[in-house]
Enzyme design. Sequence first.
Site, PDB file in Angstrom:
ATOM      1  N   LYS A 150     -10.916  -3.556  -4.631  1.00  0.00           N
ATOM      2  CA  LYS A 150     -11.727  -2.367  -4.878  1.00  0.00           C
ATOM      3  C   LYS A 150     -10.864  -1.173  -5.265  1.00  0.00           C
ATOM      4  O   LYS A 150     -11.371  -0.195  -5.783  1.00  0.00           O
ATOM      5  CB  LYS A 150     -12.638  -2.041  -3.689  1.00  0.00           C
ATOM      6  CG  LYS A 150     -12.028  -2.062  -2.330  1.00  0.00           C
ATOM      7  CD  LYS A 150     -13.142  -2.011  -1.249  1.00  0.00           C
ATOM      8  CE  LYS A 150     -12.695  -2.594   0.074  1.00  0.00           C
ATOM      9  NZ  LYS A 150     -13.770  -2.994   0.950  1.00  0.00           N
ATOM     10  N   LYS A 170       0.822  -1.213   0.000  1.00  0.00           N
ATOM     11  CA  LYS A 170       0.000   0.000   0.000  1.00  0.00           C
ATOM     12  C   LYS A 170       0.854   1.260   0.000  1.00  0.00           C
ATOM     13  O   LYS A 170       0.496   2.254  -0.610  1.00  0.00           O
ATOM     14  CB  LYS A 170      -0.946   0.022   1.213  1.00  0.00           C
ATOM     15  CG  LYS A 170      -2.131  -0.906   1.055  1.00  0.00           C
ATOM     16  CD  LYS A 170      -3.230  -0.560   2.044  1.00  0.00           C
ATOM     17  CE  LYS A 170      -4.426  -1.480   1.859  1.00  0.00           C
ATOM     18  NZ  LYS A 170      -5.461  -1.284   2.876  1.00  0.00           N
ATOM     19  N   LYS A 189      -4.700  -9.894  -7.135  1.00  0.00           N
ATOM     20  CA  LYS A 189      -5.928 -10.004  -6.342  1.00  0.00           C
ATOM     21  C   LYS A 189      -7.011  -9.075  -6.892  1.00  0.00           C
ATOM     22  O   LYS A 189      -6.722  -7.947  -7.285  1.00  0.00           O
ATOM     23  CB  LYS A 189      -5.582  -9.605  -4.899  1.00  0.00           C
ATOM     24  CG  LYS A 189      -6.623  -9.961  -3.872  1.00  0.00           C
ATOM     25  CD  LYS A 189      -6.236  -9.452  -2.491  1.00  0.00           C
ATOM     26  CE  LYS A 189      -6.390  -7.940  -2.380  1.00  0.00           C
ATOM     27  NZ  LYS A 189      -6.375  -7.418  -1.004  1.00  0.00           N
TER      28      LYS A 189
END
Length: 347
Positions: free
Chosen positions: A209, A123, A206
Site C-alpha cells: 500500500k 522502512k 512486494k
Amino acid sequence: MSEPVQTPQTFPTRIFSGIQPSGGLTLGNYLGALKRFVQKQDEGIETIYCIVDMHAITVWQDPAKLRQQTRELAAGFIAAGIDPARSILFNQSQVSAHVELGWIFNTVARMGWMSRMTQFKDKAGKNSENVSLGLFAYPALMAADILAYKATHVPVGEDQKQHLELTRDIAAKFNNDYGVNFFPITEPVIEGAGTRVMSLRDGTKKMSKSDPSDQSRINLTDDTDTIAKKFRKAKTDAEPLPEDLEGLKDRPDARNLVNIYAALADITPEAVISQYAGAQFGTFKPALADLAVAKLSPITRKMSELMQDTTEIDRILGAGAARANAIARPIVDEVYDIIGMIRSRQI
Ligand code: AMP
Ligand code: TRP
C-alpha cells in the site's frame, strides 16, 4: 491445520493475527491475510483478529484519517467474511494488555535481535536517525499482541516470517529467564499461493500500500474498470504461458499473475498452468481480470454498505475489545506476578 502442532498440550489451538490501519487494503492483504483469516474462522478454530492502530502510529498518522482507516479496515474484515460473533474483531488500543506486555518484551528482546529486522531496515532506509523509536520496537509489540492471548498459530504473509521468529525467541527467552513454561512457541501459518503477492509493475517487489505507483497494486476499493485496466497493463514478458511451473522459474512477473489467479480461484498454480498452457497474456490477463472482479466486487460493495453506519462498526469493535480483554487481562496479570511486580491496588 496442515502442519503438526508442536506446542505442548497445555496450549490449546488459538489463532491471532493483525493488520495495520495505515492505508487501504490491497489484493496482497486480501490473499495473504484476510482470505486465510476467514478460512481459519470457518474451520471452527478460535480466531482473534486485531486492527493494530498502535503499530500504525509508529509512522505519523493524521488522526481523522486514522479513525477513518480503522473503520474501513473493520468493514473490510467483515465484508471479506469475518463474522464478529464467531471471531473476535477489535482495535488494539482498546485493550491495554498489548502495550503493557509490549513494554515487558522491550526488556526481554535484545538490541542485536531487533537490529537484524529487515522490515525495519527497509522502512527506515537511509533515514534511520529520524524514524521513531516505536518503529524500531514494533516487533516486540507484535510479539505482545500474539502472546497476550497465548496464541499458538499466526496466519500472515511471507513478509512477516522474521517477526514471528522473533516472537518465538522472545517467548523462549521469557520462559527461560523466569523458569516457566508460560508462553507457547507460536507457529507461523504461511501457506498457499497468495502469501507473497508481487507488484504488478515489478514481479520482484512486494505489492504494497505504500508503493508510490497506484498501478502497482489492486486496492480493494478499486472499481471494475480500474481492476481490469491494471491487470491489462501489468508487466509481463512476450512469451506465452509455459507447459509446467518449471517454465516460470525466471519469469517473476508471469509467475506472480499465475499465483494471483491460483489464490483467487482456490486452486494450485499447477492447475492454472495446466488450464492455460500455451496461452498468450492477451487471453490470460482478461480471464484474470474477470476472476478478480468476480471475487473482489462483492467485498467492495459490502464494505461501502458497512461504511454507511460507522456507529455500528464502532460498536462491533468495542464488543470485540471487551471479549479480547477478558482473555488477555488475566494472562498479563499473571506475567506481572511472574516477574515480581507488587499488585496490591484495590480499585
Ligand atoms: P500490513 O498491511 O503490512 O499490516 O499487512 C497485513 C497482512 O497482510 C500481513 O499478514 C502481511 O503479511 C499481509 N500482506 C501484506 N502485503 C502482502 C503481499 N503483497 N502479499 C501477501 N501478503 C501480504
Ligand atoms: N506487523 C504486521 C504487518 O505489518 C501487523 C501485525 C501487528 C501483526 N501485530 C501482529 C500480524 C500480530 C500478526 C500478528 O503486517
